[in-house]
Design a protein around this motif. Structure first.
Motif, mmCIF file in Angstrom:
data_model
loop_
_atom_site.group_PDB
_atom_site.id
_atom_site.type_symbol
_atom_site.label_atom_id
_atom_site.label_comp_id
_atom_site.label_asym_id
_atom_site.label_seq_id
_atom_site.Cartn_x
_atom_site.Cartn_y
_atom_site.Cartn_z
ATOM 1 N N GLU A 172 0.863 -1.182 0.000
ATOM 2 C CA GLU A 172 0.000 0.000 0.000
ATOM 3 C C GLU A 172 0.899 1.231 0.000
ATOM 4 O OE1 GLU A 172 -3.242 2.298 2.807
ATOM 5 O OE2 GLU A 172 -2.768 0.215 3.229
ATOM 6 N N LEU A 173 0.612 2.168 -0.893
ATOM 7 C CA LEU A 173 1.449 3.355 -1.001
ATOM 8 C C LEU A 173 0.912 4.483 -0.124
ATOM 9 C CD1 LEU A 173 2.150 3.472 -4.846
ATOM 10 C CD2 LEU A 173 3.513 2.433 -3.037
ATOM 11 N N SER A 174 1.806 5.038 0.683
ATOM 12 C CA SER A 174 1.445 6.214 1.469
ATOM 13 C C SER A 174 1.321 7.396 0.505
ATOM 14 C CB SER A 174 2.518 6.501 2.513
ATOM 15 O OG SER A 174 3.722 6.895 1.871
ATOM 16 N N GLU A 175 0.795 8.495 0.971
ATOM 17 C CA GLU A 175 0.626 9.661 0.114
ATOM 18 C C GLU A 175 1.973 10.153 -0.427
ATOM 19 O OE1 GLU A 175 -1.227 14.168 0.304
ATOM 20 O OE2 GLU A 175 -1.905 12.661 1.746
ATOM 21 N N ASN A 176 2.987 10.208 0.423
ATOM 22 C CA ASN A 176 4.311 10.651 -0.017
ATOM 23 C C ASN A 176 4.918 9.692 -1.036
ATOM 24 O OD1 ASN A 176 4.284 12.956 1.542
ATOM 25 N ND2 ASN A 176 5.336 11.987 3.273
ATOM 26 N N HIS A 177 4.779 8.400 -0.777
ATOM 27 C CA HIS A 177 5.323 7.401 -1.697
ATOM 28 C C HIS A 177 4.583 7.454 -3.034
ATOM 29 C CE1 HIS A 177 7.007 3.033 -2.090
ATOM 30 N NE2 HIS A 177 7.141 3.717 -3.202
ATOM 31 N N LEU A 178 3.281 7.623 -2.993
ATOM 32 C CA LEU A 178 2.477 7.728 -4.207
ATOM 33 C C LEU A 178 2.906 8.943 -5.029
ATOM 34 C CD1 LEU A 178 0.173 6.773 -6.013
ATOM 35 C CD2 LEU A 178 -1.396 8.047 -4.538
ATOM 36 N N ASN A 179 3.111 10.072 -4.370
ATOM 37 C CA ASN A 179 3.557 11.270 -5.082
ATOM 38 C C ASN A 179 4.911 11.051 -5.732
ATOM 39 O OD1 ASN A 179 1.263 12.760 -4.511
ATOM 40 N ND2 ASN A 179 2.097 13.521 -2.588
ATOM 41 N N TYR A 180 5.783 10.312 -5.066
ATOM 42 C CA TYR A 180 7.091 9.983 -5.643
ATOM 43 C C TYR A 180 6.921 9.088 -6.873
ATOM 44 C CZ TYR A 180 11.646 7.829 -6.229
ATOM 45 O OH TYR A 180 12.819 7.349 -6.767
ATOM 46 N N GLU A 181 6.101 8.058 -6.758
ATOM 47 C CA GLU A 181 5.883 7.127 -7.871
ATOM 48 C C GLU A 181 5.252 7.826 -9.073
ATOM 49 O OE1 GLU A 181 6.860 3.990 -8.170
ATOM 50 O OE2 GLU A 181 7.451 3.562 -6.113
ATOM 51 N N LYS A 182 4.395 8.816 -8.831
ATOM 52 C CA LYS A 182 3.739 9.536 -9.925
ATOM 53 C C LYS A 182 4.736 10.289 -10.797
ATOM 54 C CE LYS A 182 -0.825 10.257 -7.917
ATOM 55 N NZ LYS A 182 -1.762 11.267 -7.382
ATOM 56 N N LYS A 183 5.907 10.574 -10.273
ATOM 57 C CA LYS A 183 6.937 11.273 -11.039
ATOM 58 C C LYS A 183 7.606 10.365 -12.074
ATOM 59 C CE LYS A 183 7.924 14.427 -7.273
ATOM 60 N NZ LYS A 183 8.903 14.813 -6.245
ATOM 61 N N SER A 184 7.424 9.071 -11.931
ATOM 62 C CA SER A 184 8.014 8.104 -12.859
ATOM 63 C C SER A 184 7.253 8.127 -14.183
ATOM 64 C CB SER A 184 7.944 6.701 -12.266
ATOM 65 O OG SER A 184 8.261 5.736 -13.236
ATOM 66 N N GLU A 185 7.968 8.001 -15.280
ATOM 67 C CA GLU A 185 7.310 7.966 -16.592
ATOM 68 C C GLU A 185 6.499 6.691 -16.782
ATOM 69 O OE1 GLU A 185 10.762 6.271 -19.478
ATOM 70 O OE2 GLU A 185 10.950 8.351 -18.818
ATOM 71 N N ASN A 186 6.761 5.663 -15.984
ATOM 72 C CA ASN A 186 6.047 4.380 -16.107
ATOM 73 C C ASN A 186 4.819 4.295 -15.200
ATOM 74 O OD1 ASN A 186 7.995 3.469 -17.909
ATOM 75 N ND2 ASN A 186 9.289 2.720 -16.259
ATOM 76 N N PHE A 187 4.491 5.363 -14.487
ATOM 77 C CA PHE A 187 3.362 5.315 -13.555
ATOM 78 C C PHE A 187 2.042 5.316 -14.321
ATOM 79 C CE2 PHE A 187 0.050 7.155 -10.947
ATOM 80 C CZ PHE A 187 0.146 6.373 -9.811
ATOM 81 N N GLU A 188 1.252 4.282 -14.075
ATOM 82 C CA GLU A 188 -0.092 4.175 -14.656
ATOM 83 C C GLU A 188 -0.872 3.200 -13.797
ATOM 84 O OE1 GLU A 188 -2.298 2.478 -18.619
ATOM 85 O OE2 GLU A 188 -0.275 3.251 -18.832
ATOM 86 N N VAL A 189 -2.027 3.622 -13.337
ATOM 87 C CA VAL A 189 -2.864 2.759 -12.510
ATOM 88 C C VAL A 189 -3.646 1.822 -13.439
ATOM 89 C CG1 VAL A 189 -4.758 2.681 -10.838
ATOM 90 C CG2 VAL A 189 -3.044 4.503 -10.711
ATOM 91 N N GLU A 190 -3.527 0.512 -13.165
ATOM 92 C CA GLU A 190 -4.227 -0.508 -13.960
ATOM 93 C C GLU A 190 -5.727 -0.396 -13.758
ATOM 94 O OE1 GLU A 190 -3.254 -3.410 -15.875
ATOM 95 O OE2 GLU A 190 -1.330 -2.392 -16.026
ATOM 96 N N LYS A 191 -6.469 -0.535 -14.820
ATOM 97 C CA LYS A 191 -7.931 -0.555 -14.756
ATOM 98 C C LYS A 191 -8.370 -2.010 -14.730
ATOM 99 C CE LYS A 191 -8.133 3.894 -15.358
ATOM 100 N NZ LYS A 191 -8.170 4.748 -14.219
ATOM 101 N N LEU A 192 -8.805 -2.486 -13.563
ATOM 102 C CA LEU A 192 -9.213 -3.897 -13.426
ATOM 103 C C LEU A 192 -10.696 -3.998 -13.172
ATOM 104 C CD1 LEU A 192 -6.291 -5.179 -11.218
ATOM 105 C CD2 LEU A 192 -6.500 -5.328 -13.667
#
Length: 69
Positions: free
Chosen positions: A49-69
């Motif tokens: 589970e990503l904390s808010e800070n970790h999520l904000n860091y991951e969003k900076k990655s060019e590969n960040f995309e939330v899967e639609k399941l």
């Protein structure tokens, strides 16, 4: 909540660090993530589970995309 899933493409393969892939999934719990991915032939190594800070860091990655399941 957004979860980061680390996995191998084939469930029958031994985990190899260099071949570990990641994806981001929106769900309410780790169990829900695993249930959503049960149909896929993945060897799931870890669900985090990503904390808010970790999520904000991951969003900076060019590969960040939330899967639609």
């Amino acid at each position: 909540m957004i979860f980061k899933v680390l996995y191998q493409s084939g469930a029958d393969e031994a985990p190899v660090r260099e071949e570990t892939k990641s994806m981001y999934v929106e769900a309410e719990s780790v169990r829900e993530v695993r249930l959503k991915l049960a149909e896929r032939d993945y060897n799931i190594e870890h669900v985090q589970e990503l904390s808010e800070n970790h999520l904000n860091y991951e969003k900076k990655s060019e590969n960040f995309e939330v899967e639609k399941l």
